[in-house]
Scaffold this active site. Structure first.
Site, short mmCIF file in Angstrom:
data_model
loop_
_atom_site.label_atom_id
_atom_site.label_comp_id
_atom_site.label_asym_id
_atom_site.label_seq_id
_atom_site.Cartn_x
_atom_site.Cartn_y
_atom_site.Cartn_z
N LEU A 101 -7.10 -1.29 6.70
CA LEU A 101 -6.50 -0.99 5.40
C LEU A 101 -6.54 0.52 5.25
O LEU A 101 -7.56 1.15 5.57
CB LEU A 101 -7.29 -1.64 4.26
CG LEU A 101 -7.29 -3.17 4.20
CD1 LEU A 101 -8.18 -3.64 3.05
CD2 LEU A 101 -5.89 -3.73 4.05
N ASP A 102 -5.45 1.13 4.78
CA ASP A 102 -5.45 2.58 4.65
C ASP A 102 -6.38 3.03 3.53
O ASP A 102 -6.89 2.22 2.75
CB ASP A 102 -4.03 3.13 4.46
CG ASP A 102 -3.38 2.68 3.15
OD1 ASP A 102 -3.99 2.90 2.09
OD2 ASP A 102 -2.26 2.14 3.19
N ARG A 103 -6.60 4.33 3.45
CA ARG A 103 -7.60 4.88 2.53
C ARG A 103 -7.35 4.43 1.09
O ARG A 103 -8.30 4.15 0.34
CB ARG A 103 -7.57 6.41 2.60
CG ARG A 103 -8.62 7.08 1.71
CD ARG A 103 -8.41 8.59 1.66
NE ARG A 103 -8.54 9.19 2.97
CZ ARG A 103 -9.70 9.57 3.52
NH1 ARG A 103 -10.82 9.40 2.84
NH2 ARG A 103 -9.73 10.11 4.72
N GLU A 104 -6.09 4.37 0.66
CA GLU A 104 -5.77 4.09 -0.73
C GLU A 104 -5.56 2.60 -1.01
O GLU A 104 -5.16 2.24 -2.11
CB GLU A 104 -4.54 4.89 -1.15
CG GLU A 104 -4.73 6.39 -1.04
CD GLU A 104 -6.00 6.88 -1.74
OE1 GLU A 104 -6.25 6.43 -2.88
OE2 GLU A 104 -6.74 7.69 -1.16
N THR A 105 -5.80 1.75 -0.02
CA THR A 105 -5.67 0.31 -0.21
C THR A 105 -7.05 -0.32 -0.30
O THR A 105 -7.92 -0.05 0.52
CB THR A 105 -4.88 -0.33 0.94
OG1 THR A 105 -3.57 0.23 0.99
CG2 THR A 105 -4.76 -1.84 0.76
#
Length: 235
Positions: A101-105
């Protein structure tokens, strides 16, 4: 496996460190009796400083990933491994994230040191649905659901169209998107392809698993029953 090597592989220290722990009487059984390095004992019987050992190899973990953390061991910022005891980074075999999952997810993230399980989860044959809750910058147009379900949507720089995905509209700027594949930043890129932008993204389900009552940053070890639930919603 020898008990010294077993404890060292769980990240408690080098074999030399663990040998010293035995000499200092820090390794006991559940009743508090001091153990010796050649004692024939089971994993669940061992205590270090009075505490049970971390999960044995073959573990699978469900984490509620908060926003602001990356699924990396090399990032200079906050990483998901910071949410576990520091020794978890030293485990052998290595504890790996199942996809990213990316940083903002935020949301549901699985980790395991079982290579066979990892590949079973990410294999296209598993056909595991992954549910994402998206908050959008603009109102939905109304045709996104049909396009996402068509199996014809091509993302920029991709060579093959996306598999059909299911869109459930909650309100004009909130939707759930269910995917069965996991391409790079797929949800964000899908909405970008229809002229929208994802302001916030949360993964709420993989297969039959949800976060239940886990707060951001909390985690738990999966039992066999959980793994059955994970795959029950697949192919």
């Amino acid at each position: 496996m020898k008990i010294v090597k077993h404890i060292a592989n769980l990240g408690y220290g080098s074999r030399k460190d663990v040998q010293w722990m035995f000499r200092e009487g820090r390794i006991t059984d559940a009743a508090g009796e001091v153990l010796y390095a050649d004692d024939p004992v089971d994993h669940d019987t061992i205590r270090v400083d009075g505490e049970p050992l971390d999960p044995a190899p073959g573990v699978a973990i469900l984490l509620h990933k908060p926003v602001g953390y990356t699924c990396s061991t090399k990032d200079t910022g906050r990483v998901v491994y910071d949410l576990f005891p520091p020794r978890f980074r030293e485990r052998s075999p290595v504890l790996s994230t199942v996809g990213r999952l990316d940083r903002e997810t935020s949301g549901l993230l699985l980790l395991t040191d079982d290579g066979g399980l990892l590949h079973r989860i990410i294999s296209p044959k598993a056909n595991l649905p992954k549910v994402y809750d998206a908050t959008l910058a603009q109102d939905l147009r109304g045709d996104e659901g049909a396009l996402f379900a068509s199996g014809t949507l091509m993302l920029e720089s991709e060579q093959t169209p996306l598999a059909p995905a299911r869109l459930h509209v909650i309100d004009p700027r909130h939707a759930q998107l269910t995917l069965t594949e996991g391409r790079y930043h797929q949800v964000r890129r899908m909405f970008a392809a229809v002229g929208n932008h994802v302001d916030a993204l949360h993964r709420s389900r993989i297969g039959g698993l949800t976060l239940d009552d886990l707060a951001p940053g909390q985690w738990r070890v999966l039992a066999k029953e959980d793994l059955h639930r994970l795959f029950e919603a697949g192919a």
